[in-house]
Enzyme design. Structure first.
Site, mmCIF file in Angstrom:
data_model
loop_
_atom_site.group_PDB
_atom_site.id
_atom_site.type_symbol
_atom_site.label_atom_id
_atom_site.label_comp_id
_atom_site.label_asym_id
_atom_site.label_seq_id
_atom_site.Cartn_x
_atom_site.Cartn_y
_atom_site.Cartn_z
ATOM 1 N N ASP B 28 0.852 -1.191 0.000
ATOM 2 C CA ASP B 28 0.000 0.000 0.000
ATOM 3 C C ASP B 28 0.895 1.251 0.000
ATOM 4 O OD1 ASP B 28 -1.684 2.120 0.539
ATOM 5 O OD2 ASP B 28 -2.905 0.999 1.973
ATOM 6 N N GLU B 80 29.613 2.669 -0.438
ATOM 7 C CA GLU B 80 29.436 1.234 -0.251
ATOM 8 C C GLU B 80 29.103 0.568 -1.577
ATOM 9 O OE1 GLU B 80 25.723 0.152 2.004
ATOM 10 O OE2 GLU B 80 26.049 2.160 2.795
ATOM 11 N N CYS B 112 27.031 4.184 5.421
ATOM 12 C CA CYS B 112 26.618 5.502 4.934
ATOM 13 C C CYS B 112 27.458 6.659 5.469
ATOM 14 C CB CYS B 112 25.147 5.732 5.253
ATOM 15 S SG CYS B 112 24.056 4.628 4.348
ATOM 16 N N THR B 199 17.786 -1.172 13.415
ATOM 17 C CA THR B 199 18.530 -0.065 12.785
ATOM 18 C C THR B 199 18.123 1.296 13.386
ATOM 19 O OG1 THR B 199 16.878 0.139 11.032
ATOM 20 C CG2 THR B 199 18.777 -1.243 10.552
ATOM 21 N N HIS B 232 22.102 12.452 8.761
ATOM 22 C CA HIS B 232 21.966 11.365 7.792
ATOM 23 C C HIS B 232 20.479 11.066 7.631
ATOM 24 C CE1 HIS B 232 22.395 7.901 5.384
ATOM 25 N NE2 HIS B 232 21.949 7.074 6.306
ATOM 26 N N LYS B 237 11.636 10.035 8.208
ATOM 27 C CA LYS B 237 11.223 9.969 9.609
ATOM 28 C C LYS B 237 12.403 10.103 10.578
ATOM 29 C CE LYS B 237 9.446 6.073 11.039
ATOM 30 N NZ LYS B 237 8.579 4.896 11.083
ATOM 31 N N ASN B 264 17.390 7.884 -0.277
ATOM 32 C CA ASN B 264 18.590 7.773 0.556
ATOM 33 C C ASN B 264 19.796 7.483 -0.332
ATOM 34 O OD1 ASN B 264 20.584 7.149 2.390
ATOM 35 N ND2 ASN B 264 19.606 5.294 3.178
ATOM 36 N N SER B 294 26.112 2.544 9.300
ATOM 37 C CA SER B 294 25.812 1.310 10.031
ATOM 38 C C SER B 294 27.095 0.575 10.366
ATOM 39 C CB SER B 294 24.904 0.417 9.188
ATOM 40 O OG SER B 294 23.631 0.983 9.113
#
Lengths: 132, 340
Positions: B28, B80, B112, B199, B232, B237, B264, B294
């Site tokens: 959705d 990366e 990142c 994460t 970052h 959100k 991103n 990460s």
């Protein structure tokens, strides 16, 4: 394409480095050993990477090459581009729709992947053009 | 004074909307857009990769600077998605930027935050009097069907760091790092794996908040001392929430928040946000930049804009112009071009 040849063409492909005749001031691309005026006294010349489309074609059926895999999706655009400094060259025009293409359209150089020698092979980078 | 002399960004022209990916995944789109706060993402053409995008951004950086490419002593690119596992991206980019042969180079990888790590290396080398090109580029990988597919995008941000005609003084930088396995990709694997919601709190939020707080404590600053804050941005959100938690306002983060429109861009994400801010910042304004990689770590920077920014902003191709120059592709076009 053999590795030594890819390596020898790096300056030319990455930065449009050709030659300038010290005698008649004619500029060449690709670089030459002898000028059309007969002069052997040439120096390197880096073209600015700006030009215009002299003519173009849209390739819809591509020939297969078992050795080198070019980085392009069908259909793609091939054009003869006349650089602002004089010489003409053949190059791919990227990120444009067919409706944007026109003879005389201004283009500028971009840096892209050209081809690789199979999955394990070296990647050849170099110039293509986009609408300026 | 040590800092950024020039900067340049690059975002590929292609975009895909969340709706297109949601249709392919049978999800959705409204729910996805609301939870990730993203509407579309960039993706590269078939002939674009980390090296080509770094060259495009690097050419903007150097063409807007008076420093000769041959006077640059080093190049560091964080990514990366380096094109080769063995063979540096940096030498390809340096050659295309006309840096001659008198430079040192190594590629960086820290998920990142490889790009901000590159800026830190450049910062310390610049203190020794050297000019350094540093930045990030990524053609972010995501497996078809993974939640990452909605956000994993492509872009590059490059900087010239040194002592001459500095536009943005790097006043200080700190890092906060730990061994936190939240996202990884093993050798020979095409796509990364991630630990889902892990994460979030123990990873992104812990590291970003710790690094930003450490920087402000060390420099005796508080959020209201900064005109802009860039974090970052793996989705819309996370940076919004971390800004709120730290005490930054929506106004402080809005100009550097690009993820909602381009996705991103992994190691380039926070640095493209910085480029967007440098394009519009005024002398005397102050920026807080905090990345996240990460694995895990955050680099935080205290940046002060100088008078030189006015001349540097003239006739430069802006990040905003790349965001606006876009062509939409459908899911098939995206798969053919961007999924390798």
């Amino acid at each position: 394409m053999a590795i030594p040849r890819i390596w020898r063409q790096i300056e030319e492909k990455y930065n449009l480095v050709g030659t300038l005749c010290k005698d008649c001031k004619k500029k060449h691309f690709p670089p030459r050993e002898v000028c059309s005026c007969g002069c052997y006294d040439l120096e390197k010349y880096r073209f600015l990477g700006k030009g215009e489309i002299v003519t173009y074609t849209v390739i819809r059926i591509s020939s297969e090459d078992n050795e080198d895999t070019p980085f392009r999706n069908i259909p793609y655009v091939l054009a003869i581009v006349r650089l602002d400094e004089g010489p003409s060259l053949t190059a791919q025009i990227v990120q444009c729709s067919e409706s944007e293409l026109m003879i005389g359209k201004k283009v500028e150089m971009v840096f892209r992947k050209l081809l690789e020698k199979g999955e394990k092979g070296v990647i050849q980078y170099g110039y293509k053009f986009r609408i300026a | 004074m040590v800092g950024i002399i020039s900067w340049g960004s690059y975002i590929p022209r292609y975009r895909i909307k969340v709706e297109e990916i949601a249709k392919a995944q049978g999800a959705d789109a409204v729910v996805i857009k609301e939870s990730l706060m993203i509407s579309e993402k960039s993706f590269p053409d078939i002939d674009e990769d980390t090296a080509t995008m770094a060259v495009e951004a690097g050419r903007i950086t150097l063409s807007s600077s008076a420093i000769s490419p041959e006077d640059i002593s080093a190049i560091y690119i964080g990514s990366e998605s380096h094109p080769y596992a063995v063979k540096p991206t940096g030498t390809i980019v340096a050659q295309a930027l006309g840096m001659g042969n008198g430079y040192t180079c190594a590629d960086l990888q820290f998920a990142c935050k490889g790009g901000t790590a590159a800026i830190q290396v450049a910062y310390y080398m610049a203190k020794a009097g050297l000019n350094v090109v540093a930045g990030a580029a990524d053609t972010a990988q995501s497996a078809p069907g993974d939640i990452l597919e909605y956000t994993a995008a492509a872009g590059a941000a490059m900087f010239l760091v040194g002592k001459e005609k500095v536009c943005a003084e790097i006043k200080d930088t700190v890092s906060f790092s730990s061994d936190t396995p939240d996202f990884w990709r093993k050798p020979q694997k095409k796509y990364p794996s991630h630990a889902g919601s892990f994460t979030g709190e123990p990873s992104y939020f812990r590291h970003v908040m710790s690094a930003a707080k450490m920087l402000m404590k060390k420099n005796g600053t508080v959020p209201k001392d900064y005109d802009y804050a860039v974090f970052h941005q793996p989705n819309g959100k996370f940076p919004s929430r971390v800004a709120k938690k730290l005490g930054f306002t929506e106004k402080q983060i809005s100009d550097g928040m690009l993820v909602t429109r381009i996705g991103n861009t992994y190691s380039a994400a926070s640095l493209l946000g910085l480029c967007a801010v440098l394009d519009i910042a005024k002398p005397g304004q102050r920026i807080l930049l905090t990345s996240y990689g990460s694995g895990a770590g955050s680099d935080s920077f205290d940046i002060l804009i100088t008078e030189n920014i006015i001349a540097a902003q003239k006739s430069r191709k802006t990040t905003q112009s790349f965001i606006e120059d876009k062509v939409y592709g459908d899911y098939l076009k995206y798969l053919k071009r961007a999924v390798r």
